[in-house]
Design a protein around this motif. Structure first.
Motif, PDB file in Angstrom:
ATOM      1  N   UNK A 142       0.842  -1.255  -0.055  1.00  0.00           N
ATOM      2  CA  UNK A 142      -0.183   0.017   0.103  1.00  0.00           C
ATOM      3  C   UNK A 142       0.705   1.169  -0.074  1.00  0.00           C
ATOM      4  N   UNK A 143       1.914   1.277   0.926  1.00  0.00           N
ATOM      5  CA  UNK A 143       2.887   2.450   0.898  1.00  0.00           C
ATOM      6  C   UNK A 143       3.421   2.632  -0.531  1.00  0.00           C
ATOM      7  N   UNK A 144       3.918   1.539  -1.069  1.00  0.00           N
ATOM      8  CA  UNK A 144       4.778   1.650  -2.172  1.00  0.00           C
ATOM      9  C   UNK A 144       3.825   2.132  -3.369  1.00  0.00           C
ATOM     10  N   UNK A 145       2.668   1.778  -3.250  1.00  0.00           N
ATOM     11  CA  UNK A 145       1.845   2.227  -4.304  1.00  0.00           C
ATOM     12  C   UNK A 145       1.250   3.580  -4.296  1.00  0.00           C
ATOM     13  N   UNK A 146       1.347   4.205  -3.074  1.00  0.00           N
ATOM     14  CA  UNK A 146       0.984   5.718  -2.847  1.00  0.00           C
ATOM     15  C   UNK A 146       2.072   6.549  -3.073  1.00  0.00           C
ATOM     16  N   UNK A 147       3.303   6.041  -2.205  1.00  0.00           N
ATOM     17  CA  UNK A 147       4.673   6.923  -2.379  1.00  0.00           C
ATOM     18  C   UNK A 147       5.571   6.777  -3.628  1.00  0.00           C
ATOM     19  N   UNK A 148       5.839   5.552  -3.907  1.00  0.00           N
ATOM     20  CA  UNK A 148       6.758   5.239  -5.080  1.00  0.00           C
ATOM     21  C   UNK A 148       5.927   5.439  -6.445  1.00  0.00           C
ATOM     22  N   UNK A 149       4.699   4.796  -6.642  1.00  0.00           N
ATOM     23  CA  UNK A 149       4.240   4.798  -7.879  1.00  0.00           C
ATOM     24  C   UNK A 149       3.389   6.081  -8.065  1.00  0.00           C
ATOM     25  N   UNK A 150       3.282   6.815  -6.998  1.00  0.00           N
ATOM     26  CA  UNK A 150       2.410   8.053  -6.902  1.00  0.00           C
ATOM     27  C   UNK A 150       0.859   7.770  -7.088  1.00  0.00           C
ATOM     28  N   UNK A 151       0.392   6.677  -6.726  1.00  0.00           N
ATOM     29  CA  UNK A 151      -1.163   6.345  -6.908  1.00  0.00           C
ATOM     30  C   UNK A 151      -1.809   6.150  -5.658  1.00  0.00           C
ATOM     31  N   UNK A 152      -3.309   6.035  -5.947  1.00  0.00           N
ATOM     32  CA  UNK A 152      -3.885   5.928  -4.671  1.00  0.00           C
ATOM     33  C   UNK A 152      -3.952   4.238  -4.554  1.00  0.00           C
ATOM     34  N   UNK A 153      -4.409   3.674  -3.220  1.00  0.00           N
ATOM     35  CA  UNK A 153      -4.663   2.141  -3.168  1.00  0.00           C
ATOM     36  C   UNK A 153      -5.940   1.877  -3.487  1.00  0.00           C
ATOM     37  N   UNK A 154      -6.816   2.766  -3.854  1.00  0.00           N
ATOM     38  CA  UNK A 154      -8.197   2.294  -4.739  1.00  0.00           C
ATOM     39  C   UNK A 154      -7.973   1.176  -5.687  1.00  0.00           C
ATOM     40  N   UNK A 155      -8.754   0.265  -5.353  1.00  0.00           N
ATOM     41  CA  UNK A 155      -8.754  -0.761  -6.551  1.00  0.00           C
ATOM     42  C   UNK A 155      -7.139  -1.478  -6.707  1.00  0.00           C
ATOM     43  N   UNK A 156      -6.192  -1.338  -5.538  1.00  0.00           N
ATOM     44  CA  UNK A 156      -5.005  -1.946  -5.762  1.00  0.00           C
ATOM     45  C   UNK A 156      -5.041  -3.411  -6.032  1.00  0.00           C
TER      46      UNK A 156
END
Length: 267
Positions: free
Chosen positions: A134-148
């Motif tokens: 979740x953290x990687x998706x938000x901070x590294x990929x600059x994306x939300x965790x919605x529909x992760x």
């Protein structure tokens, strides 16, 4: 679904195993069918409901939570808490906390509950930098965790398991509190979480002057005869953190080996 059920069962099996050395877990499982995950979950929820009012509300002078309390009635301190690091051996670690005033019984409960909750998360493998999707998706990929698209295989990779081994009782002397722990294979991320939690505890409930991570404190309260761990600075030449199950079986209360293992060096 099968993987999730297996993970849930593994989590409860860790709790059942912990009952042999943790009196709080033993008490939690009293009177219920410990083989029934749903019964264990209900017991956990019941205990949380019983304690949450005391954990999340400041206590007044009578020791009762006051829903109408404001910040002026809390015992916390807005003065920043200092944090110091000494020699850190994660399998033989002392954490020291100095409050701004003598630690009273009602404040001891805050320390006990905060540290116990932190340890349970670590015992269940919560502090694992190898699985922060979740953290990687938000901070590294600059994306939300919605529909992760969560990688279940990665989360169940045992080679990156990050588990605490043991913890001692929180001990108190005047303004000081201390606790011994064996962080096992957990990542240093666990110390960040502990420090963040204690800083909030200081601000909201119990003013903490300083937190000291590692080493032996210089306040006249030595650890040599504490009954926990090895003397500070002694190397763990015979310690292999990969054998988590072995250490879990061999440890008795206060981090000592069980009596039947006469060859094990006292830790």
């Amino acid at each position: 679904a099968a993987a999730a059920a297996a993970a849930k069962e593994k989590m409860f099996q860790i709790l059942r195993d912990s009952a042999s050395w943790d009196p709080d877990v033993e008490k939690l499982l009293e009177g219920i069918d410990a083989s029934d995950p749903d019964a264990i979950e209900q017991a956990i929820r019941k205990r949380f409901d019983e304690k949450k009012s005391r954990v999340y509300k400041p206590l007044n002078e009578d020791g009762v939570g006051d829903e109408g309390s404001n910040d002026d009635n809390k015992n916390g301190s807005q003065t920043p808490t200092l944090v110091f690091f000494r020699q850190v051996q994660t399998q033989n670690l002392w954490v020291w906390m100095e409050a701004r005033n003598t630690i009273e019984d009602k404040e001891k409960e805050f320390f006990d509950e905060a540290i116990k909750s932190w340890f349970v998360v670590g015992k269940l493998g919560g502090y694992n930098v190898e699985n922060q999707q979740c953290l990687e998706n938000a901070s590294v990929l600059n994306d939300t965790v919605s529909h992760l698209d969560y990688d279940v295989a990665r989360s169940h990779d045992r080679t990156s398991a990050s588990l605490f081994h043991a913890i001692g009782e929180v001990e108190y002397r005047g303004k000081w509190a201390r606790v011994w722990m064996d962080l096992g294979t957990a990542d240093e991320m666990a110390l960040d979480v502990l420090i963040n939690s204690l800083i909030t505890l200081s601000r909201e409930y119990v003013g903490i002057k300083q937190i000291v991570i590692g080493g032996d404190n210089e306040n006249g309260w030595g650890t040599k005869d504490s009954g926990y761990g090895q003397d500070q600075g002694k190397p763990f030449e015979d310690f292999d953190p990969a054998f988590d199950e072995m250490f879990g079986d061999m440890r008795g209360m206060r981090g000592k080996p069980n009596a039947e293992d006469s060859n094990w060096m006292s830790r």
